[in-house]
Design an enzyme around this catalytic site. Sequence first.
Site, PDB file in Angstrom:
ATOM      1  N   TRP A  66       0.843  -1.188   0.000  1.00  0.00           N
ATOM      2  CA  TRP A  66       0.000   0.000   0.000  1.00  0.00           C
ATOM      3  C   TRP A  66       0.882   1.242   0.000  1.00  0.00           C
ATOM      4  CZ3 TRP A  66      -4.808  -0.562   3.732  1.00  0.00           C
ATOM      5  CH2 TRP A  66      -5.622  -1.598   3.263  1.00  0.00           C
ATOM      6  N   LYS A  67       0.479   2.243  -0.783  1.00  0.00           N
ATOM      7  CA  LYS A  67       1.208   3.521  -0.834  1.00  0.00           C
ATOM      8  C   LYS A  67       0.512   4.506   0.101  1.00  0.00           C
ATOM      9  CE  LYS A  67       3.124   7.008  -3.883  1.00  0.00           C
ATOM     10  NZ  LYS A  67       2.917   8.047  -2.879  1.00  0.00           N
ATOM     11  N   TYR A  68       1.171   4.810   1.203  1.00  0.00           N
ATOM     12  CA  TYR A  68       0.551   5.599   2.266  1.00  0.00           C
ATOM     13  C   TYR A  68       0.670   7.101   1.987  1.00  0.00           C
ATOM     14  CZ  TYR A  68       0.449   1.114   4.561  1.00  0.00           C
ATOM     15  OH  TYR A  68       0.202  -0.207   4.840  1.00  0.00           O
TER      16      TYR A  68
END
Length: 733
Positions: A380-382
């Site tokens: 996931w790209k936070y």
Amino acid sequence: MQKSITSFFKPKDGLPGPEKSSVPEKTKSTENISKNKIKSEDVVEEPGNENKQPPLEATGAEKPADMPPSKITKMELNPEVTEGEGIEIYDPSLESYHPLKHAYWKAERVTPYLALARTFQVIEETSGRLKMIDILSNFFCSVMLVSPEDLVPCVYLSINQLAPAYEGLELGVAETTLMKAICKATGRNLAHIKSQTHLTGDLGIVAEQSRVSQRMMFRPKPLNVRGVFTKLKEIAKISGQAKMTLVYDVFVACRLSEARFFIRSLIGKLRIGIAEQSLLTALAIALVKRNHINDCKTNKVCDVYKDEIAETTLILKTTFCQCPNYDIIIPAILKYDIKELQERCPMHPGMPLRPMLAQPTKGVLEVLERFSGMHITCEWKYDGERAQIHLNELGEISIFSRNSENNTPKYPDLIARSKSFLKTDVQSYIIDSEIVAWDIERKQILPFQILSTRKRKNVDIEDIKVQVCVYIFDLLFINGVSLVTKPLSLRRKMLFEHFQEVEGQWKFATALDTNDMDEVQQFLEESIKGNCEGLMVKTLEEEATYEIAKRSRNWLKLKKDYLSNVGDSLDLVVIGGYKGKGRRTGTYGGFLLACYDTENEEYQSICKIGTGFTDDDLRLHSEFFNKHVTGSAKSYFRYDPSLEPDVWFEPVQVWEVKCADLSLSPIHRASIGIVDAERGISLRFPRFIRIRDDKSPENATDANQVAHMYKSQDQVRNNQKSSSLMDIESDFY
């Protein structure tokens, strides 16, 4: 008694003009500055001179102050200079430059500050990037051979730093303080200095020209590089009247262009167009020239030894990425062979590495094409702030941003709970992570805008309102061992072995190892539901090392964007403003944006933008950029004259921008020469999203990324396929 001003500027056939210079044509910014010369307030008439033309300062006409050093006589250089003093003329731009023969300070073995200032002056008057680098390399080579102890301060002064960036040592001298020091030294009044600064847009030029009025009974000793560097560090560490006194003491000793660059150093805007990558290249060339000193009859040495220069440059830049400290690197290159440099300057906790970066991509199909047959993982790209967290052998925690800024004081709460996520006895580490704002009650991620409201300095744990959670996604160093050359699968395995999750405080990035593109698409949708921006897709085994400071194709950024045709937003630098009309009168109604070309180290125009702003946004942007106005375009701005804004800005802020698509443009210069030889790329319907405080201008979207985004568009890809089919049919018939 000292001669009057008029005796040193004797006119020939009216007002004199500068001789034709052998140095490359001046940049536009220098030309504009030279048109606004300062009028003298104290011109002394000599008996018998009543019928002569007035001095240049008195007329406001141009005088040859900005001429290249090699073409200025000692009379023209400074009214203080009298006959017989024999001022050395130093010009590191000479084609026949020899690092020893032309280093006029070799007898003293202490580098004069004037030699460095004249190097800056010649660079400022040069427009070609390669020539600028070569000039700086000539000077560096002379310093290496004649006064090597001065190389460290010369390097820092060339990029206007006093210490490594992560130490945060800044001068912090207000322009008003500098103006008062100039007034005190020259006898001019403050109102005049302010008006001339407003006219020229450069207090350094004002300071240099104001030296005409300076009168001294005893001239101070000439300045040297080491002394000026030491004084600048002292100025940075003190405050109040003591700061003003130190500035004055150095300024009164300045000669010629020293005043210009000393004042610019204090302001923090050197204005010579040398960025860190250019400086490292110049250092590498200087090292090669030093090793082949007998061949330095002309600058053709760069052509003869271009392979050695390329290898040296790569080693030096790679080393700097893992050890960004010239106090360590410079002594090493002077003492050891360049091939030993990485071993002599290893990474260690407490000193930030340059982070690995990802290439943007517009869809799952592109991921499939790039990673076909490879083992990949999706994380996931936070939507937070990149953080490199260090623990050294002394038990000290440091937290650095993606720009190597020391953010440790900003997160006392993370430091207080830093032992809670250790699973084993860990003596030292460097982890790569993302800090996000965290909702404790609902146990979910909050938007980046919430995190940006968190206090940056003097943070007390008891007063913290915005709680944070750290999502760890990589391990770069553990217990004295660097892991950047190991594959991601091994780095991740060691991460899980030594660290553990703590609910709401420390988490591992949510990941999925798969080669199934349907699963990637589903995982992307899950990430959006989890308040993330999208996915980071990475290789696990093949080509899976941590590539320091590179935007690697082995890390792909997959974002679900409302404009799916583009696939990602762009981070662009504001370089100019257009005055607003109608409702926007009194503010800037539009702005000129640019991408950054890392190869040529220039800002290339990509679009004009006027949408996405509220009235409050425009007011705040105008207030901010009014503090960063420059008199003219920088030499490293690439743009078409038809785009010239009402006001030029220093490249100081990055904006995130979205658009409908990218197209070839006859007037914008982004990525020119990459996709098309004569046309650049522009954005259609650009829209402002937010300010990117976490990015420096040099970390903005670069020209190669823009070209990649353009070529990845469906329309462009389809046109390319159609063109290929037409070529095949043409060959057939």
